[in-house]
Design a protein around this motif. Structure first.
Motif: not given
Length: 210
Positions: A29-30, A34-46
């Motif tokens: 779960a952790l 972490v993976i979901c947070g990284a993907v979310f941050v990447w999409y926010q940057d895009r």
């Protein structure tokens, strides 16, 4: 010597496996978080980068709209100036057209044809006259078609037989006719590749016997 384990080893093994399962579940779960947070941050940057590009395109589009309006205004002014220039050139070129037209009619008018009036209606010229015979009218049409430069596409509008008094005792059969022709000006050297330029200067009605 034989040793016998009397402790509940099965329950201990089950408990240990359960603890390992929950530990692995927590780590999974952790890791998933972490993976979901990284993907979310990447999409926010895009998304932020694309919004910045969209804002840049909007600014450039607004600037282009202003330039297009300026170009459209310039084209309108250029078209207006060209129209004025053309009007001035036509007036200058057609200033002597009535004189040329009358001279041409006098020189090309067949024998036995008498013109009573000549009138311009927009770009058409109406010739009204009297002919000694219908053959004379045909000669006039051929002459206007082949020999004149200022009148083109002649067509017979009306021809009516009538009696004309030659003297008090003698009458002769004649033909009253109306011919319509298109008014044109011969091509100048500057307009060799264009069609004949139509005249704009009206010709006053002439009541004259040729």
């Amino acid at each position: 010597m034989i040793l016998i384990n009397l402790l509940p080893h099965r329950e201990a093994t089950r408990k240990r496996r359960k603890e390992q399962f929950f530990t692995q579940l927590g780590l999974s779960a952790l890791l998933g978080g972490v993976i979901c947070g990284a993907v979310f941050v990447w999409y926010q940057d895009r998304i932020a980068e694309q919004e910045e590009r969209n804002a840049f395109l909007k600014r450039e589009s607004a600037l282009l709209d202003v330039e297009i309006k300026d170009i459209a205004g310039l084209q309108t002014e250029i078209a207006s100036l060209r129209a004025r220039q053309t009007a001035v050139e036509d007036l200058q070129g057609d200033r002597n057209m009535p004189v040329h037209l009358l001279e041409e009619l006098v020189s090309e008018l067949p024998d036995g044809i008498f013109l009573k009036s000549m009138k311009q209606e927009e770009q058409s010229v109406l010739l009204t006259g009297v002919a000694q015979s219908q053959e004379r009218v045909s000669d006039l049409l051929r002459s206007l078609s082949n020999k004149t430069q200022w009148l083109v596409k002649p067509e017979l509008v009306e021809i009516v037989a009538a009696n004309a008094s030659v003297s008090q005792r003698e009458q002769r059969r004649v033909s009253n006719f109306i011919i319509r022709a298109t008014l044109a000006r011969p091509l100048s050297p500057a307009n060799k590749d264009g069609d004949a330029i139509k005249a704009n200067q009206p010709i006053s009605s002439v009541a004259e016997k040729v």
